[in-house]
Design a protein around this motif. Structure first.
Motif, PDB file in Angstrom:
ATOM      1  N   LYS A  38     -30.565  45.596 -72.691  1.00 60.25           N
ATOM      2  CA  LYS A  38     -29.905  46.823 -73.203  1.00 60.25           C
ATOM      3  C   LYS A  38     -30.968  47.664 -73.962  1.00 60.25           C
ATOM      4  O   LYS A  38     -31.992  48.267 -73.502  1.00 60.25           O
ATOM      5  CB  LYS A  38     -28.842  46.381 -73.938  1.00 60.25           C
ATOM      6  CG  LYS A  38     -27.719  46.017 -72.920  1.00 60.25           C
ATOM      7  CD  LYS A  38     -26.857  44.791 -73.014  1.00 60.25           C
ATOM      8  CE  LYS A  38     -26.162  44.394 -71.804  1.00 60.25           C
ATOM      9  NZ  LYS A  38     -25.445  43.203 -71.827  1.00 60.25           N
ATOM     10  N   ASN A  62     -26.079  32.505 -73.624  1.00 55.56           N
ATOM     11  CA  ASN A  62     -24.712  32.223 -74.064  1.00 55.56           C
ATOM     12  C   ASN A  62     -24.357  30.640 -73.612  1.00 55.56           C
ATOM     13  O   ASN A  62     -23.852  29.859 -74.420  1.00 55.56           O
ATOM     14  CB  ASN A  62     -23.663  32.905 -73.670  1.00 55.56           C
ATOM     15  CG  ASN A  62     -24.041  34.345 -74.599  1.00 55.56           C
ATOM     16  OD1 ASN A  62     -24.447  34.158 -75.861  1.00 55.56           O
ATOM     17  ND2 ASN A  62     -23.734  35.663 -74.029  1.00 55.56           N
ATOM     18  N   THR A 106     -29.911  40.171 -76.553  1.00 56.70           N
ATOM     19  CA  THR A 106     -30.187  40.505 -75.310  1.00 56.70           C
ATOM     20  C   THR A 106     -31.320  41.533 -75.110  1.00 56.70           C
ATOM     21  O   THR A 106     -31.324  42.361 -75.919  1.00 56.70           O
ATOM     22  CB  THR A 106     -29.239  40.573 -74.155  1.00 56.70           C
ATOM     23  OG1 THR A 106     -28.508  42.041 -74.358  1.00 56.70           O
ATOM     24  CG2 THR A 106     -28.172  39.587 -74.183  1.00 56.70           C
ATOM     25  N   HIS A 160     -17.121  38.750 -74.154  1.00 55.84           N
ATOM     26  CA  HIS A 160     -17.996  39.012 -72.874  1.00 55.84           C
ATOM     27  C   HIS A 160     -18.091  37.766 -72.156  1.00 55.84           C
ATOM     28  O   HIS A 160     -17.673  36.718 -72.513  1.00 55.84           O
ATOM     29  CB  HIS A 160     -19.556  39.410 -73.257  1.00 55.84           C
ATOM     30  CG  HIS A 160     -20.280  39.476 -72.163  1.00 55.84           C
ATOM     31  ND1 HIS A 160     -21.024  38.546 -71.180  1.00 55.84           N
ATOM     32  CD2 HIS A 160     -20.500  40.669 -71.420  1.00 55.84           C
ATOM     33  CE1 HIS A 160     -21.799  39.383 -70.109  1.00 55.84           C
ATOM     34  NE2 HIS A 160     -21.498  40.688 -70.377  1.00 55.84           N
ATOM     35  N   ALA A 214     -25.361  41.783 -78.255  1.00 54.70           N
ATOM     36  CA  ALA A 214     -26.042  42.378 -77.082  1.00 54.70           C
ATOM     37  C   ALA A 214     -26.323  43.803 -77.360  1.00 54.70           C
ATOM     38  O   ALA A 214     -27.322  44.629 -76.935  1.00 54.70           O
ATOM     39  CB  ALA A 214     -25.509  42.008 -75.751  1.00 54.70           C
ATOM     40  N   HIS A 215     -25.210  44.447 -77.604  1.00 62.27           N
ATOM     41  CA  HIS A 215     -25.185  45.957 -77.827  1.00 62.27           C
ATOM     42  C   HIS A 215     -25.435  46.607 -79.101  1.00 62.27           C
ATOM     43  O   HIS A 215     -25.569  47.748 -79.356  1.00 62.27           O
ATOM     44  CB  HIS A 215     -23.888  46.411 -77.230  1.00 62.27           C
ATOM     45  CG  HIS A 215     -23.480  46.074 -75.938  1.00 62.27           C
ATOM     46  ND1 HIS A 215     -23.889  47.202 -74.900  1.00 62.27           N
ATOM     47  CD2 HIS A 215     -22.970  45.162 -75.504  1.00 62.27           C
ATOM     48  CE1 HIS A 215     -23.566  46.231 -73.749  1.00 62.27           C
ATOM     49  NE2 HIS A 215     -23.034  45.080 -74.084  1.00 62.27           N
ATOM     50  N   SER A 263     -18.524  44.841 -75.574  1.00 60.48           N
ATOM     51  CA  SER A 263     -19.194  45.490 -74.645  1.00 60.48           C
ATOM     52  C   SER A 263     -18.097  46.778 -73.847  1.00 60.48           C
ATOM     53  O   SER A 263     -18.850  47.575 -73.654  1.00 60.48           O
ATOM     54  CB  SER A 263     -19.809  44.613 -73.843  1.00 60.48           C
ATOM     55  OG  SER A 263     -19.119  43.665 -73.258  1.00 60.48           O
ATOM     56  N   ASP A 297     -18.298  38.427 -79.545  1.00 63.15           N
ATOM     57  CA  ASP A 297     -19.420  39.681 -79.521  1.00 63.15           C
ATOM     58  C   ASP A 297     -19.528  40.354 -80.906  1.00 63.15           C
ATOM     59  O   ASP A 297     -18.792  40.265 -81.778  1.00 63.15           O
ATOM     60  CB  ASP A 297     -18.800  40.802 -78.640  1.00 63.15           C
ATOM     61  CG  ASP A 297     -18.718  40.280 -77.140  1.00 63.15           C
ATOM     62  OD1 ASP A 297     -18.659  39.288 -76.713  1.00 63.15           O
ATOM     63  OD2 ASP A 297     -18.568  41.437 -76.497  1.00 63.15           O
ATOM     64  N   SER A 303     -19.573  36.007 -70.095  1.00 62.83           N
ATOM     65  CA  SER A 303     -20.597  34.887 -70.300  1.00 62.83           C
ATOM     66  C   SER A 303     -20.281  33.853 -71.698  1.00 62.83           C
ATOM     67  O   SER A 303     -20.454  32.563 -71.648  1.00 62.83           O
ATOM     68  CB  SER A 303     -22.113  35.458 -70.587  1.00 62.83           C
ATOM     69  OG  SER A 303     -22.231  36.147 -71.645  1.00 62.83           O
ATOM     70  N   THR A 327     -31.901  35.176 -69.451  1.00 62.42           N
ATOM     71  CA  THR A 327     -30.905  36.240 -69.482  1.00 62.42           C
ATOM     72  C   THR A 327     -29.878  35.974 -70.537  1.00 62.42           C
ATOM     73  O   THR A 327     -29.962  34.923 -71.140  1.00 62.42           O
ATOM     74  CB  THR A 327     -30.053  36.329 -68.350  1.00 62.42           C
ATOM     75  OG1 THR A 327     -29.300  35.258 -68.273  1.00 62.42           O
ATOM     76  CG2 THR A 327     -31.061  36.517 -66.720  1.00 62.42           C
ATOM     77  N   GLY A 328     -29.084  37.089 -71.061  1.00 62.05           N
ATOM     78  CA  GLY A 328     -28.007  36.897 -71.980  1.00 62.05           C
ATOM     79  C   GLY A 328     -26.989  35.881 -71.569  1.00 62.05           C
ATOM     80  O   GLY A 328     -26.551  34.927 -72.343  1.00 62.05           O
ATOM     81  N   TYR A 329     -26.710  35.877 -70.281  1.00 64.08           N
ATOM     82  CA  TYR A 329     -25.777  34.987 -69.407  1.00 64.08           C
ATOM     83  C   TYR A 329     -26.000  33.504 -69.727  1.00 64.08           C
ATOM     84  O   TYR A 329     -25.588  32.617 -70.390  1.00 64.08           O
ATOM     85  CB  TYR A 329     -25.553  35.450 -68.147  1.00 64.08           C
ATOM     86  CG  TYR A 329     -24.423  34.613 -67.389  1.00 64.08           C
ATOM     87  CD1 TYR A 329     -23.319  35.535 -67.212  1.00 64.08           C
ATOM     88  CD2 TYR A 329     -24.149  33.298 -67.420  1.00 64.08           C
ATOM     89  CE1 TYR A 329     -22.101  35.058 -66.440  1.00 64.08           C
ATOM     90  CE2 TYR A 329     -22.922  32.887 -66.895  1.00 64.08           C
ATOM     91  CZ  TYR A 329     -21.936  33.570 -66.622  1.00 64.08           C
ATOM     92  OH  TYR A 329     -20.750  33.134 -65.817  1.00 64.08           O
ATOM     93  N   ASP A 359     -22.965  37.331 -80.425  1.00 65.86           N
ATOM     94  CA  ASP A 359     -23.674  37.734 -79.099  1.00 65.86           C
ATOM     95  C   ASP A 359     -23.702  39.253 -79.605  1.00 65.86           C
ATOM     96  O   ASP A 359     -22.681  39.899 -79.436  1.00 65.86           O
ATOM     97  CB  ASP A 359     -23.053  37.476 -78.248  1.00 65.86           C
ATOM     98  CG  ASP A 359     -23.677  38.273 -76.924  1.00 65.86           C
ATOM     99  OD1 ASP A 359     -24.483  38.849 -77.047  1.00 65.86           O
ATOM    100  OD2 ASP A 359     -23.056  38.045 -75.907  1.00 65.86           O
ATOM    101  N   GLY A 408     -34.112  39.652 -70.543  1.00 64.33           N
ATOM    102  CA  GLY A 408     -34.116  38.274 -70.983  1.00 64.33           C
ATOM    103  C   GLY A 408     -33.356  38.332 -72.316  1.00 64.33           C
ATOM    104  O   GLY A 408     -32.300  39.220 -72.427  1.00 64.33           O
TER     105      GLY A 408
HETATM  106  C1  LIG Z   1     -25.034  42.033 -71.119  1.00 68.37           C
HETATM  107  C2  LIG Z   1     -24.463  41.285 -72.131  1.00 68.37           C
HETATM  108  C3  LIG Z   1     -24.768  39.908 -71.783  1.00 68.37           C
HETATM  109  C4  LIG Z   1     -25.443  39.280 -70.647  1.00 68.37           C
HETATM  110  O1  LIG Z   1     -26.975  39.796 -70.948  1.00 68.37           O
HETATM  111  P1  LIG Z   1     -27.890  39.601 -69.742  1.00 68.37           P
HETATM  112  O2  LIG Z   1     -29.080  39.519 -70.225  1.00 68.37           O
HETATM  113  O3  LIG Z   1     -27.553  40.853 -69.117  1.00 68.37           O
HETATM  114  O4  LIG Z   1     -27.545  38.433 -68.974  1.00 68.37           O
HETATM  115  C5  LIG Z   1     -24.319  38.721 -72.770  1.00 68.37           C
HETATM  116  N1  LIG Z   1     -23.375  39.199 -73.727  1.00 68.37           N
HETATM  117  C6  LIG Z   1     -22.959  40.564 -73.922  1.00 68.37           C
HETATM  118  C7  LIG Z   1     -22.005  40.932 -74.932  1.00 68.37           C
HETATM  119  C8  LIG Z   1     -23.517  41.561 -73.024  1.00 68.37           C
HETATM  120  O5  LIG Z   1     -23.049  42.777 -73.225  1.00 68.37           O
END
Ligand SMILES: *Cc1c(COP(=O)(O)O)cnc(C)c1O
Length: 392
Positions: free
Chosen positions: A236, A110, A233, A131, A203-204, A176, A172, A133, A105-107, A201, A242
């Motif tokens: 999304k 990080n 991540t 975020h 993710a988005h 997010s 980030d 995490s 996971t992203g959590y 990070d 993952g």
């Molecule tokens: C969603 C998110 C995460 C966590 O990712 P997961 O795979 O859902 O655990 C980490 N960082 C940011 C910026 C996110 O938006």
């Protein structure tokens, strides 16, 4: 001695901060079934509409036939399959980095990256709106932990002056809950000037941003020198699950040796990696998804401004409407829902006190007509709320 959970929960309710989970009874998409009610939804992070894509589902099925369903062990024992390996190689190529490492996971990615890179005697500097995490990772690392003003390179520079040991600057890419993007060129300049490393990070950003979906680093054209630690991540815009960290060979080898959230956990199902490999292919090649999404974002912003809504500084699919008061945000979300539209109210502690908002997210799976329906519902709800609760 006892845990007075009932009192804690009651206090949470009284503050309008009580969380409840909507029960989803359909796949992700613009039209969902939630708690038995059909709704037009604007709150998932499936920005390119790949979470329920037939080719991705088929790749998952084929992966399960070939590999079975479970990862079976951690990567270091016997859980690192050729399917995981192929995805890592594709992600490295996609990000233009020498290597990439998959996390569940992203959590975890990080937590793993930050705690492997810094510890006691080091420094970690984070944007104050990062975020959760990333903030948790910084605290867990044991390094000296400091937050700089949101997206403020000058504020970062001041803190860099006082940094000791190895210094990691963490941000980030796309924020997010706000939808704005980090000023990566400025942050990278400050970090490089002080010999610190920048970790992003995004993710988005992966998927919607960059000419080929390569996210904010592609948008700004930043390489390994400027951003040595790049996190993406897969839950999304990739539509699966993952995460990955991309960077130098030494970085990836260090994570394999020292990142506890990488080492002490079962690998993700190999079939999931097969599905992600397919979604990566679609994400890169189907440019129309980015183009359609960008046009919906423009349509939404123009429409919302006409209604007089307070939008945030965002060109990304995250388009929050600032409300302020938590109770008011929840009320608006409920009013929208009674009109068949689902938009989540985001409240503290996810966002700073007094900045509750409706977090609208748009997806390439939405149509122009659906965005218009959202705008109509927003116009009605806001004018009804303005008129006061006389009907209550
Ligand atoms: C969603 C998110 C995460 C966590 O990712 P997961 O795979 O859902 O655990 C980490 N960082 C940011 C910026 C996110 O938006």
């Amino acid at each position: 001695m006892s845990f007075d959970l009932a009192a804690r929960l009651a206090a949470r309710r009284a503050e309008h901060l009580y969380r409840q989970r909507p029960l989803l009874e359909s796949p992700q998409g613009p039209q969902v079934l939630v708690d038995g009610q059909p709704l037009l939804a604007f709150c998932n992070n499936d920005y390119l509409g790949l979470a329920n894509h037939p080719q991705v589902i088929e790749a998952w099925r084929a992966g399960a036939s070939r590999w079975g369903v479970g990862g079976g062990a951690s990567h270091l024992v016997i859980g690192h399959s050729a399917a995981h390996h192929a995805l890592e190689e594709a992600l490295a190529e996609f990000t233009g980095r020498p290597r990439a490492l998959l996390f569940t996971t992203g959590y975890m990615a990080n937590l793993g990256a930050v705690t492997a890179l810094v510890g006691q005697g080091d420094t970690v500097l984070e944007d104050r709106l990062n975020h959760a995490s990333l903030l948790d990772a910084g605290l867990l690392s044991g390094a000296r932990f400091n937050r700089y003003l949101h997206n403020d390179a000058a504020s970062l520079a001041k803190r860099l002056e006082k940094a000791c040991g190895n210094t990691l600057v963490v941000t980030d890419g796309v924020f997010s809950m706000d939808g704005d993007v980090a000023d990566l060129p400025a942050l990278a300049r400050e970090a490089q000037a002080k010999g610190a490393w920048l970790m992003v990070d995004d993710a988005h950003g992966f998927g919607p941003l960059g000419a080929n979906g390569g996210g904010l680093v592609e948008h700004f054209g930043l390489g390994l020198e400027e951003v040595p630690v790049l996190v993406g991540t897969l839950g999304k815009a990739f539509g699966t699950a993952g995460a990955f960290v991309a960077g130098s060979d030494d970085l990836i080898e260090s994570l394999i040796q020292f990142a506890r959230p990488y080492i002490y956990t079962t690998s993700q199902p190999p079939a999931q990696a097969c599905a992600t490999l397919k979604s990566l292919e679609l994400l890169r090649s189907e440019h129309w998804r980015r183009a359609h999404l960008a046009s919906l974002i423009g349509q939404f912003r123009r429409g919302a401004e006409q209604i007089g809504l307070e939008l945030m500084d965002s060109f990304t699919p995250i388009q929050p409407i600032m409300i302020g008061d938590s109770a008011r945000a929840v009320r608006l979300s409920q009013m929208l829902r009674s009109r068949g539209t689902l938009v989540t109210a985001i409240r503290p502690p996810t966002v700073p006190a007094g900045s509750a908002r409706l977090r609208v997210t748009l997806s390439a799976a939405h149509s122009e007509a659906q965005v218009q329906l959202l705008l109509n519902a927003l116009a009605e709800c806001f004018s009804e709320l303005q008129a006061g609760p006389s009907h209550a």
